[in-house]
Design an enzyme around this catalytic site. Sequence first.
Site, PDB file in Angstrom:
ATOM      1  N   ASN A 206     -75.694 -17.339  49.080  1.00 44.37           N
ATOM      2  CA  ASN A 206     -75.160 -16.269  48.235  1.00 44.37           C
ATOM      3  C   ASN A 206     -76.157 -15.133  48.086  1.00 44.37           C
ATOM      4  OD1 ASN A 206     -72.521 -16.454  47.394  1.00 44.37           O
ATOM      5  ND2 ASN A 206     -72.951 -17.773  45.657  1.00 44.37           N
ATOM      6  N   HIS A 211     -71.705 -12.634  48.108  1.00 38.98           N
ATOM      7  CA  HIS A 211     -70.685 -13.533  47.586  1.00 38.98           C
ATOM      8  C   HIS A 211     -69.485 -13.675  48.517  1.00 38.98           C
ATOM      9  CE1 HIS A 211     -72.547 -14.310  43.711  1.00 38.98           C
ATOM     10  NE2 HIS A 211     -72.879 -13.032  43.654  1.00 38.98           N
ATOM     11  N   ASP A 215     -68.009 -17.202  49.153  1.00 42.24           N
ATOM     12  CA  ASP A 215     -66.601 -17.553  48.954  1.00 42.24           C
ATOM     13  C   ASP A 215     -65.999 -18.153  50.218  1.00 42.24           C
ATOM     14  OD1 ASP A 215     -66.776 -16.657  46.382  1.00 42.24           O
ATOM     15  OD2 ASP A 215     -65.657 -14.792  46.708  1.00 42.24           O
ATOM     16  N   GLU A 241     -70.670 -24.746  43.403  1.00 37.51           N
ATOM     17  CA  GLU A 241     -70.500 -25.236  44.778  1.00 37.51           C
ATOM     18  C   GLU A 241     -70.248 -26.733  44.832  1.00 37.51           C
ATOM     19  OE1 GLU A 241     -75.059 -25.069  44.178  1.00 37.51           O
ATOM     20  OE2 GLU A 241     -73.237 -24.165  43.363  1.00 37.51           O
TER      21      GLU A 241
END
Length: 323
Positions: A206, A211, A215, A241
């Site tokens: 990340n 992001h 994702d 996560e």
Amino acid sequence: MESIGTFGASPYTIRDLHLFRDTHEASVAAALAPCVINRVAKGEQLRERGPARLYIVLSGSLAVVPDTKAGSADTFGTTVRPGESVGEQSVLDEAVNRETMTALEDCELLVIEPDLVWRLIDQSNGLARNLLRLLSFRIRAANAQLRRRQKLGEFYRQLSLNDSLTGLYNRAWLDDALPRLIARCREHGNPLSIVMVDLDHFKKLNDTHGHVAGDSALCAAASVLRDALRPTDFAVRYGGEEMMAILPDAGAELALKIAERLRQRMREAVVFEGMRLPLPHITGSFGVATLAPGLDDRALIAAADCALYRAKESGRDRICTTD
């Protein structure tokens, strides 16, 4: 609200009033002649403070909403248009009318006192039939709205139990379902296991690649988890996560095989193709725990979490159990 005259002196006729269709017009007109007509300005509210009355809208329209403080919060609003009436049920059961009536536009309302309503019912079978039809229609309409609201409520309830990003079940679902699954397995003497999954180096991914990449990794892992499980299993996003597989009717040996299948498929899933990352795939660490006597849902999750921690401490991309 102000009085502007009586029904007998107005241009309105019995044929304008739905409740009095198929009745003896002359006798009903004579009975209604002294009834007052009130004018209500747009936005003005009417609430009964004494005995319930029957109102018939002669012009304009009313929004009618039950009083949620006095009754159920599951209430339905209606619009009453010219010729239609409001307040029949309160007159019939001699209860205070709890409905709030608000003029959607300037209105003229015919006001009929309850004693007169009962005299007209005694005199006219047509009025009684019209009342029965009206009340039956309103019950059907309320039931239909209730069914639609229940379906909508179930839709939103299901939305609230699923993670919006991955589509997996969320913690709210887990907190409700896992104790029940454990109780059912114990009742039938069947095993149950869970697998905790944590994506390796997710924070670094990340922080380094943003992001969007994070994702993508979460969605790919969720897809692997969902597709690799049996139809009777459940996939949950536990938080961040971390994900979880709940495996009813699975002992330690079978749970270990399922965890290994998940680990292999996660490595094979191409997530970052074309994104110029060091590796095109993701890996995960896995902790497996099997229900044992004395463990409740929280203790079972804690055991799986400890096993997961050992997998991460041992180098990641591997499986550890509680043994």
